[in-house]
Design a protein around this motif. Structure first.
Motif, PDB file in Angstrom:
ATOM      1  N   ALA A 283       9.988   2.858 -28.510  1.00 39.20           N
ATOM      2  CA  ALA A 283      10.568   3.246 -27.483  1.00 39.20           C
ATOM      3  C   ALA A 283      12.411   3.260 -28.267  1.00 39.20           C
ATOM      4  CB  ALA A 283      11.012   2.255 -26.235  1.00 39.20           C
ATOM      5  N   TRP A 284      12.737   2.061 -28.737  1.00 37.14           N
ATOM      6  CA  TRP A 284      13.877   1.929 -29.526  1.00 37.14           C
ATOM      7  C   TRP A 284      13.840   3.095 -30.809  1.00 37.14           C
ATOM      8  CZ3 TRP A 284      18.216   0.120 -27.936  1.00 37.14           C
ATOM      9  CH2 TRP A 284      18.256  -0.741 -26.946  1.00 37.14           C
TER      10      TRP A 284
ATOM     11  N   GLN B 133       5.203  -0.972 -28.463  1.00 33.05           N
ATOM     12  CA  GLN B 133       5.941  -0.191 -27.291  1.00 33.05           C
ATOM     13  C   GLN B 133       7.363  -0.142 -27.485  1.00 33.05           C
ATOM     14  OE1 GLN B 133       3.759  -1.674 -23.884  1.00 33.05           O
ATOM     15  NE2 GLN B 133       2.932   0.573 -23.649  1.00 33.05           N
ATOM     16  N   LEU B 134       7.738  -1.352 -27.528  1.00 29.88           N
ATOM     17  CA  LEU B 134       9.382  -1.506 -27.818  1.00 29.88           C
ATOM     18  C   LEU B 134      10.001  -0.890 -28.935  1.00 29.88           C
ATOM     19  CD1 LEU B 134      10.013  -5.325 -26.546  1.00 29.88           C
ATOM     20  CD2 LEU B 134      10.803  -3.366 -25.836  1.00 29.88           C
TER      21      LEU B 134
ATOM     22  N   PHE C  72      12.630  14.715 -23.942  1.00 25.05           N
ATOM     23  CA  PHE C  72      13.303  13.614 -24.153  1.00 25.05           C
ATOM     24  C   PHE C  72      13.575  12.739 -22.898  1.00 25.05           C
ATOM     25  CE2 PHE C  72      13.974  13.380 -28.707  1.00 25.05           C
ATOM     26  CZ  PHE C  72      14.727  11.927 -28.807  1.00 25.05           C
TER      27      PHE C  72
ATOM     28  N   MET D 279       3.204  -0.993  -1.261  1.00 32.47           N
ATOM     29  CA  MET D 279       3.814  -0.728  -2.863  1.00 32.47           C
ATOM     30  C   MET D 279       2.908  -0.906  -3.806  1.00 32.47           C
ATOM     31  SD  MET D 279       6.803  -2.901  -4.053  1.00 32.47           S
ATOM     32  CE  MET D 279       6.075  -4.231  -4.784  1.00 32.47           C
ATOM     33  N   GLN D 280       2.913   0.129  -4.498  1.00 33.60           N
ATOM     34  CA  GLN D 280       2.299   0.255  -5.780  1.00 33.60           C
ATOM     35  C   GLN D 280       2.736  -0.090  -6.913  1.00 33.60           C
ATOM     36  OE1 GLN D 280      -0.334   3.707  -5.570  1.00 33.60           O
ATOM     37  NE2 GLN D 280      -0.791   3.619  -7.816  1.00 33.60           N
TER      38      GLN D 280
ATOM     39  N   MET E 132      13.001  -2.226 -22.516  1.00 33.84           N
ATOM     40  CA  MET E 132      12.620  -0.943 -22.378  1.00 33.84           C
ATOM     41  C   MET E 132      13.602  -0.023 -21.619  1.00 33.84           C
ATOM     42  SD  MET E 132       9.504  -0.321 -23.915  1.00 33.84           S
ATOM     43  CE  MET E 132       8.541   0.827 -23.283  1.00 33.84           C
TER      44      MET E 132
ATOM     45  N   ASN F 297       3.046  -0.476 -11.283  1.00 33.70           N
ATOM     46  CA  ASN F 297       2.619  -0.034 -12.608  1.00 33.70           C
ATOM     47  C   ASN F 297       1.868  -1.297 -13.479  1.00 33.70           C
ATOM     48  OD1 ASN F 297       4.005   2.628 -12.570  1.00 33.70           O
ATOM     49  ND2 ASN F 297       5.652   1.136 -12.080  1.00 33.70           N
TER      50      ASN F 297
ATOM     51  N   PHE G  10      12.549   5.975 -30.950  1.00 36.87           N
ATOM     52  CA  PHE G  10      12.583   7.244 -30.330  1.00 36.87           C
ATOM     53  C   PHE G  10      14.063   7.475 -29.989  1.00 36.87           C
ATOM     54  CE2 PHE G  10      12.004  10.138 -26.522  1.00 36.87           C
ATOM     55  CZ  PHE G  10      11.260  11.152 -27.410  1.00 36.87           C
ATOM     56  N   VAL G  11      14.864   6.533 -29.610  1.00 37.85           N
ATOM     57  CA  VAL G  11      16.293   7.077 -29.358  1.00 37.85           C
ATOM     58  C   VAL G  11      16.981   6.533 -30.766  1.00 37.85           C
ATOM     59  CG1 VAL G  11      16.347   7.008 -26.755  1.00 37.85           C
ATOM     60  CG2 VAL G  11      16.753   4.806 -28.219  1.00 37.85           C
TER      61      VAL G  11
ATOM     62  N   SER H 158       1.287  -1.741 -16.645  1.00 42.06           N
ATOM     63  CA  SER H 158       1.324  -1.878 -17.931  1.00 42.06           C
ATOM     64  C   SER H 158       2.206  -3.204 -18.390  1.00 42.06           C
ATOM     65  CB  SER H 158       2.176  -0.726 -18.661  1.00 42.06           C
ATOM     66  OG  SER H 158       3.515  -0.680 -17.881  1.00 42.06           O
ATOM     67  N   GLN H 159       1.572  -3.858 -19.556  1.00 43.77           N
ATOM     68  CA  GLN H 159       2.406  -4.948 -20.008  1.00 43.77           C
ATOM     69  C   GLN H 159       2.991  -4.709 -21.339  1.00 43.77           C
ATOM     70  OE1 GLN H 159       1.913  -8.808 -19.374  1.00 43.77           O
ATOM     71  NE2 GLN H 159       1.110  -7.932 -17.237  1.00 43.77           N
ATOM     72  N   THR H 160       4.178  -4.711 -21.348  1.00 45.31           N
ATOM     73  CA  THR H 160       5.109  -4.147 -22.729  1.00 45.31           C
ATOM     74  C   THR H 160       4.526  -4.971 -24.108  1.00 45.31           C
ATOM     75  OG1 THR H 160       6.745  -3.829 -21.328  1.00 45.31           O
ATOM     76  CG2 THR H 160       7.257  -3.682 -23.682  1.00 45.31           C
TER      77      THR H 160
ATOM     78  N   MET I 284       0.822  -0.957  -0.015  1.00 46.25           N
ATOM     79  CA  MET I 284      -0.023  -0.099   0.188  1.00 46.25           C
ATOM     80  C   MET I 284       0.709   1.475   0.038  1.00 46.25           C
ATOM     81  SD  MET I 284      -3.191   0.614   2.244  1.00 46.25           S
ATOM     82  CE  MET I 284      -2.762   1.790   3.748  1.00 46.25           C
TER      83      MET I 284
ATOM     84  N   PRO J 225      16.533   1.870 -23.791  1.00 49.28           N
ATOM     85  CA  PRO J 225      16.093   3.178 -24.304  1.00 49.28           C
ATOM     86  C   PRO J 225      15.537   4.263 -23.367  1.00 49.28           C
ATOM     87  CG  PRO J 225      14.568   1.376 -24.929  1.00 49.28           C
ATOM     88  CD  PRO J 225      15.719   0.829 -24.248  1.00 49.28           C
TER      89      PRO J 225
ATOM     90  N   LEU K  43      21.765  10.283 -24.331  1.00 45.59           N
ATOM     91  CA  LEU K  43      21.995  10.945 -25.642  1.00 45.59           C
ATOM     92  C   LEU K  43      21.726  12.411 -25.509  1.00 45.59           C
ATOM     93  CD1 LEU K  43      19.758   8.911 -27.944  1.00 45.59           C
ATOM     94  CD2 LEU K  43      22.381   8.928 -28.020  1.00 45.59           C
TER      95      LEU K  43
ATOM     96  N   ARG L  61       5.613  -4.650 -13.149  1.00 43.50           N
ATOM     97  CA  ARG L  61       4.798  -5.623 -13.040  1.00 43.50           C
ATOM     98  C   ARG L  61       5.182  -6.674 -14.083  1.00 43.50           C
ATOM     99  NH1 ARG L  61      -0.972  -5.161 -11.386  1.00 43.50           N
ATOM    100  NH2 ARG L  61      -1.157  -6.869 -12.709  1.00 43.50           N
TER     101      ARG L  61
ATOM    102  N   GLY M 164       5.342  -9.017 -17.074  1.00 39.89           N
ATOM    103  CA  GLY M 164       4.883  -8.860 -18.459  1.00 39.89           C
ATOM    104  C   GLY M 164       5.781  -7.364 -18.949  1.00 39.89           C
TER     105      GLY M 164
END
Lengths: 460, 40
Positions: free
Chosen positions: B16-17, B12-13, A207, B1-2, A24, B4, B19-20, B6-8, A1, A27, A34, A17, A19
């Motif tokens: 992200a790649w 998205q990959l 960025f 603890m909270q 990720m 996120n 973008f850079v 989101s599943q990647t 919590m 980058p 960069l 989480r 998955g």
């Protein structure tokens, strides 16, 4: 919590989480590196900033190059200070908070500098790009290091190499982008430095914030699928050492000297490559070709960061540094010979390999520290170690410039004026080789006990 | 603890790649063009 003190920036809010893909994270790290890598390209502003009043030529009230040179020096000084001072805060606060702070300081530095240009107040630029930008450099540089190492326990060298490669690559983007932006904003009565600073500040902020949004830390005790911990190895510790206890170990200082030697050797030639190549090969290397050589060396600087750090995952960290020291010694001894036989290709090859090892040294050292001191405070310890960079920033150029100057004033031909320096650099690698040889496993008395771990977890 | 939620995804990959990666490749190509001067 969630507790009341928790917010979006808290480390606990960045725990991934199931998955979430660890791919990720590189980058996210590159988003920061960069941007702050722009520092290597700061010199593109120097000449335009000497003509802000005179426009076509420098007016008496325009800033001098010597005054402008301090901007970069102040920034690099505060990089070392900030990485050492804020290392523990970065480690315990988590990567999102650190990346966002770095974004604010970096963008803020550019905006304050823009105000400095607009009011023609150099002190504002020292404060903006020098002080605030330097803090952003220090915090931003170390912010993703331990996160990457935790996500890639199977390939920590490759992971940190990717991020630190971004620091080398940032100049490739910043240099042409800055020149193009200044061209867009420059008129017959105005040089567009101020507008360029504002645009860069905004773009870099976006960025870096994207990096802070997508970064995640792995859950405690997370391991990649199919990961098998390396076999018992004296040089890869599974124990953690507290950040300030690391300073009491000989291993920290031995690695400090090794990094300082490697950086001194690289930084000395990186800054002087253009002039040195033209003086060693008069008539063979033109100013344009020299600029090409500098560009080529920059590519090797960036590529070496990834290639050598990845190689270190297979060779081992200490062995990789042995390669740097031995190969560096041989190559520096070969440079005067290449000059004497007029081999431009041999000279360029020697320096490109040396510069690849300069970059490789930076990129491999976080994993070296992780092997020695464990993963818990590796980012903070890395921050302290970066003081070796600041020291090398003084030793390298001094060795190259002053010895050349001494030789030239004592009637040594310009083509041979760098030979002494090359042999001194080779000698430095011998010192580094000896120090690297003495790096052994950290004494057990420095390992964090269970109580210490609980305490550090509570503060995190 | 909270945590996120989101599943990647592959998209998205790639984003992200990209973008850079795209700015970096542009910068490298510019530098390579300049470096070619050494061999002219």
């Amino acid at each position: 919590m969630a507790t009341q003190t928790e917010n979006w920036f808290s480390r606990s809010r960045t725990v991934a989480r199931p998955g979430y893909s660890r791919w990720m994270v590189p980058p996210a790290a590159l988003c920061v590196h960069l941007c702050i890598g722009q520092a290597y390209a700061y010199s593109v502003f120097n000449l335009p900033m000497t003509k802000l009043i005179g426009i076509t030529d420098s007016a008496p009230d325009d800033w001098k190059l010597t005054e402008l040179g301090w901007i970069f020096s102040i920034a690099i000084f505060f990089l070392g200070v900030a990485s050492a001072v804020f290392g523990r805060w970065v480690e315990e606060g988590g990567p999102r908070k650190a990346m966002f702070t770095a974004a604010c300081c970096w963008a803020g530095g550019f905006l304050i500098s823009a105000a400095g240009v607009a009011t023609h107040n150099l002190w504002l630029i020292y404060l903006g790009y020098g002080f605030l930008g330097g803090i952003a450099l220090g915090i931003g540089y170390i912010s993703p290091v331990s996160t990457l190492i935790k996500w890639f326990p199977d390939r920590p060298g490759m992971a940190t190499g990717m991020a630190i490669m971004g620091f080398g690559g940032g100049a490739f983007i910043a240099s042409p982008l800055s020149v193009w932006l200044m061209k867009q904003f420059t008129t017959e009565t105005h040089i567009g430095v101020m507008e360029t600073f504002i645009v860069l500040g905004v773009v870099y902020f976006v960025f870096m914030v994207v990096g802070s949004i997508i970064v995640r830390v792995p859950p405690d005790d997370w391991k990649p699928e199919g990961y098998v911990a390396p076999k018992a190895n004296k040089l890869i510790s599974s124990n953690n050492v507290y950040v300030y206890d690391a300073l009491k170990t000989p291993q920290f200082w031995l690695i400090w000297v090794v990094l300082c030697v490697n950086t001194t050797a690289g930084i000395g030639v990186l800054g002087q490559a253009s002039a040195m190549s033209q003086e060693m090969f008069p008539g063979q290397i033109t100013p344009i070709a020299a600029a090409g050589l500098v560009g080529l060396m920059s590519l090797f600087n960036m590529g070496g960061r990834f290639a050598w750090a990845t190689t270190s995952d297979y060779l081992g960290r200490r062995n990789t540094y042995f390669v740097f020291m031995v190969l560096g010694f041989i190559l520096y001894c070969l440079v005067p010979y290449m000059g004497s036989i007029g081999s431009v290709a041999g000279f360029a090859l020697c320096f490109c390999i040396i510069i690849s090892m300069y970059g490789g040294g930076f990129a491999t050292v976080p994993a070296y520290l992780r092997d020695m001191f464990g993963v818990r405070y590796v980012g903070a310890i890395h921050g302290l170690l970066l003081t070796a960079w600041s020291a090398a920033g003084i030793f390298g150029p001094v060795l190259v410039n002053y010895i050349r100057e001494y030789n030239v004033t004592h009637n040594v031909p310009k083509a041979d004026a760098y030979n002494t320096t090359m042999y001194i650099m080779a000698g430095l690698f011998v010192i580094g080789l000896i120090c690297n040889f003495f790096v052994k496993a950290v004494n057990e008395r420095y390992h964090m006990k269970v109580d210490d771990r609980a305490m550090s977890a509570a503060t995190a | 603890m909270q945590s996120n939620d989101s599943q990647t995804t592959k998209a998205q990959l790639v984003m992200a790649w990209g973008f850079v990666g795209i700015p970096l490749l542009w910068g490298i190509s510019q530098t390579l063009l300049n470096a070619l001067q050494l061999f002219k």
